[in-house]
Write a protein that holds these residues in place. Sequence first.
Motif, PDB file in Angstrom:
ATOM      1  N   MET A 123     -32.909 -13.359-101.318  1.00 44.66           N
ATOM      2  CA  MET A 123     -33.567 -14.627-101.032  1.00 44.66           C
ATOM      3  C   MET A 123     -35.031 -14.641-101.468  1.00 44.66           C
ATOM      4  SD  MET A 123     -33.552 -16.851 -97.513  1.00 44.66           S
ATOM      5  CE  MET A 123     -31.770 -16.966 -97.561  1.00 44.66           C
ATOM      6  N   GLN A 124     -35.729 -13.548-101.320  1.00 47.47           N
ATOM      7  CA  GLN A 124     -37.132 -13.520-101.737  1.00 47.47           C
ATOM      8  C   GLN A 124     -37.259 -13.615-103.256  1.00 47.47           C
ATOM      9  OE1 GLN A 124     -37.854  -9.846 -99.557  1.00 47.47           O
ATOM     10  NE2 GLN A 124     -39.419 -10.860 -98.317  1.00 47.47           N
ATOM     11  N   GLU A 125     -36.368 -12.926-103.987  1.00 47.51           N
ATOM     12  CA  GLU A 125     -36.422 -12.944-105.446  1.00 47.51           C
ATOM     13  C   GLU A 125     -36.050 -14.306-106.019  1.00 47.51           C
ATOM     14  OE1 GLU A 125     -34.453  -9.237-107.168  1.00 47.51           O
ATOM     15  OE2 GLU A 125     -34.115  -8.994-105.021  1.00 47.51           O
ATOM     16  N   THR A 126     -35.129 -15.009-105.369  1.00 48.45           N
ATOM     17  CA  THR A 126     -34.666 -16.306-105.868  1.00 48.45           C
ATOM     18  C   THR A 126     -35.408 -17.475-105.247  1.00 48.45           C
ATOM     19  OG1 THR A 126     -32.903 -16.356-104.190  1.00 48.45           O
ATOM     20  CG2 THR A 126     -32.348 -15.419-106.345  1.00 48.45           C
ATOM     21  N   HIS A 127     -36.380 -17.199-104.393  1.00 47.00           N
ATOM     22  CA  HIS A 127     -37.067 -18.254-103.638  1.00 47.00           C
ATOM     23  C   HIS A 127     -37.709 -19.302-104.546  1.00 47.00           C
ATOM     24  CE1 HIS A 127     -40.353 -19.733-100.807  1.00 47.00           C
ATOM     25  NE2 HIS A 127     -39.251 -19.980-100.162  1.00 47.00           N
ATOM     26  N   LEU A 128     -38.153 -18.904-105.724  1.00 52.26           N
ATOM     27  CA  LEU A 128     -38.788 -19.836-106.653  1.00 52.26           C
ATOM     28  C   LEU A 128     -37.871 -21.009-106.989  1.00 52.26           C
ATOM     29  CD1 LEU A 128     -41.243 -20.418-108.494  1.00 52.26           C
ATOM     30  CD2 LEU A 128     -40.081 -19.077-110.273  1.00 52.26           C
ATOM     31  N   LEU A 129     -36.565 -20.780-106.987  1.00 50.40           N
ATOM     32  CA  LEU A 129     -35.613 -21.831-107.325  1.00 50.40           C
ATOM     33  C   LEU A 129     -35.373 -22.779-106.155  1.00 50.40           C
ATOM     34  CD1 LEU A 129     -33.059 -19.613-109.266  1.00 50.40           C
ATOM     35  CD2 LEU A 129     -34.980 -20.929-110.174  1.00 50.40           C
ATOM     36  N   PHE A 130     -35.796 -22.390-104.968  1.00 52.33           N
ATOM     37  CA  PHE A 130     -35.661 -23.244-103.790  1.00 52.33           C
ATOM     38  C   PHE A 130     -36.955 -23.990-103.476  1.00 52.33           C
ATOM     39  CE2 PHE A 130     -32.882 -19.459-102.627  1.00 52.33           C
ATOM     40  CZ  PHE A 130     -31.769 -20.002-103.248  1.00 52.33           C
ATOM     41  N   ARG A 131     -38.083 -23.429-103.913  1.00 50.00           N
ATOM     42  CA  ARG A 131     -39.376 -24.081-103.732  1.00 50.00           C
ATOM     43  C   ARG A 131     -40.136 -23.951-105.054  1.00 50.00           C
ATOM     44  NH1 ARG A 131     -39.117 -21.786 -98.046  1.00 50.00           N
ATOM     45  NH2 ARG A 131     -39.214 -23.570 -96.629  1.00 50.00           N
ATOM     46  N   PRO A 132     -39.893 -24.855-106.014  1.00 48.24           N
ATOM     47  CA  PRO A 132     -40.374 -24.670-107.377  1.00 48.24           C
ATOM     48  C   PRO A 132     -41.701 -25.326-107.725  1.00 48.24           C
ATOM     49  CG  PRO A 132     -38.761 -26.428-107.334  1.00 48.24           C
ATOM     50  CD  PRO A 132     -38.888 -25.936-105.914  1.00 48.24           C
ATOM     51  N   THR A 133     -42.323 -26.061-106.791  1.00 48.70           N
ATOM     52  CA  THR A 133     -43.552 -26.783-107.119  1.00 48.70           C
ATOM     53  C   THR A 133     -44.679 -26.400-106.166  1.00 48.70           C
ATOM     54  OG1 THR A 133     -43.190 -28.699-105.670  1.00 48.70           O
ATOM     55  CG2 THR A 133     -42.112 -28.744-107.827  1.00 48.70           C
ATOM     56  N   VAL A 134     -45.894 -26.794-106.518  1.00 50.76           N
ATOM     57  CA  VAL A 134     -47.034 -26.569-105.635  1.00 50.76           C
ATOM     58  C   VAL A 134     -46.798 -27.246-104.290  1.00 50.76           C
ATOM     59  CG1 VAL A 134     -49.484 -27.078-105.305  1.00 50.76           C
ATOM     60  CG2 VAL A 134     -48.665 -26.297-107.540  1.00 50.76           C
ATOM     61  N   ASN A 135     -46.285 -28.458-104.326  1.00 55.43           N
ATOM     62  CA  ASN A 135     -46.048 -29.224-103.102  1.00 55.43           C
ATOM     63  C   ASN A 135     -44.986 -28.590-102.216  1.00 55.43           C
ATOM     64  OD1 ASN A 135     -44.413 -31.929-101.887  1.00 55.43           O
ATOM     65  ND2 ASN A 135     -46.637 -31.885-101.629  1.00 55.43           N
ATOM     66  N   SER A 136     -44.057 -27.828-102.798  1.00 58.40           N
ATOM     67  CA  SER A 136     -42.976 -27.204-102.028  1.00 58.40           C
ATOM     68  C   SER A 136     -43.502 -26.356-100.877  1.00 58.40           C
ATOM     69  CB  SER A 136     -42.128 -26.304-102.939  1.00 58.40           C
ATOM     70  OG  SER A 136     -41.585 -26.995-104.027  1.00 58.40           O
ATOM     71  N   TYR A 137     -44.657 -25.741-101.083  1.00 57.65           N
ATOM     72  CA  TYR A 137     -45.163 -24.766-100.115  1.00 57.65           C
ATOM     73  C   TYR A 137     -45.919 -25.428 -98.964  1.00 57.65           C
ATOM     74  CZ  TYR A 137     -43.254 -21.648-103.426  1.00 57.65           C
ATOM     75  OH  TYR A 137     -42.338 -21.006-104.217  1.00 57.65           O
ATOM     76  N   ARG A 138     -46.083 -26.726 -99.025  1.00 60.26           N
ATOM     77  CA  ARG A 138     -46.615 -27.469 -97.886  1.00 60.26           C
ATOM     78  C   ARG A 138     -45.504 -27.783 -96.876  1.00 60.26           C
ATOM     79  NH1 ARG A 138     -51.778 -28.755 -99.006  1.00 60.26           N
ATOM     80  NH2 ARG A 138     -52.426 -29.029-101.188  1.00 60.26           N
ATOM     81  N   ARG A 139     -44.291 -27.449 -97.226  1.00 61.24           N
ATOM     82  CA  ARG A 139     -43.146 -27.742 -96.366  1.00 61.24           C
ATOM     83  C   ARG A 139     -42.892 -26.636 -95.336  1.00 61.24           C
ATOM     84  NH1 ARG A 139     -37.856 -26.491 -98.014  1.00 61.24           N
ATOM     85  NH2 ARG A 139     -36.342 -27.202 -96.477  1.00 61.24           N
TER      86      ARG A 139
END
Length: 281
Positions: A123-139
């Motif tokens: 999950m940590q390695e593939t996390h980029l595909l679940f949160r792919p934008t700058v805005n994703s990390y505000r979630r």
Amino acid sequence: MRTGEYQDFAAELIRRMKSIGIGIASLVTEYGFGMYEYALTPKTALQAADDAMRAKLHLRELCAERGLVATFMTRFQPPRKESACGAHHHVSLWKDDKPAFAAGPNKLTPVAEKFLAGVLNRMQETHLLFRPTVNSYRRFDRGAWSPEDVAWGYENRTAAIRAITTPNDGACRFEHRAPGADINPYLSVAAILAAGCEGIEKELPLEAPVSGDLAALGKPKLPRTLNASIDAFANSDFCAEAFGEAFRDNYAESRRAEQAAFEAWQASHITDFEWQRYFIN
């Protein structure tokens, strides 16, 4: 629908989706101003990704016809003010028309345990595909059921994976809660299946389910920034094997360009923080 204002809108969306073979199981108001959730009926992996992309397109078109705007930005309100917008993936395996995960309430079959162990392991390695934008990390906000930890639990909406085993065997599935509404479903679905299949092939052991306050359990954390997710993805031999080394490297570069664009914008603007702290106050 729980509100009367958009009954006609919802009925028309459902009608249009049905006309092109896409089923909407439910369409309800969600937490947050202007936020609605629609759930698509289950299909095979590629068909499900197709439906997700086409549903977005048709929803945007319907909104435009009525003077509305549909956005799949994960957060448009400041963090912790309103809930953010997810795209939860419900996953089950079937064999000979029977659910391969089902073993009764709060129980999983051996193949389900191995599949889930594989998903958690990568999950940590593939996390980029679940949160792919700058805005994703505000979630990020486990208090609003947006996962921050690599963990799973039965009917636990604060964990990254919610295991659902009721009301019957046919409903048994895993809900992957990390993806936001800004994902590419072809990539997110592929990442889940690749990791799950590796878990089955390697017979990975499954950790115990979690309950209660995840913050106090010390579980591994999902990458908190786009840069951290990029690094985990770019350095992953698993992602190179699952997607091809060329794709892994190219996608990582595309996300670095996303981060660079944001940083360039920041560098060319005076932020509200600076105005409030150094000018007004």
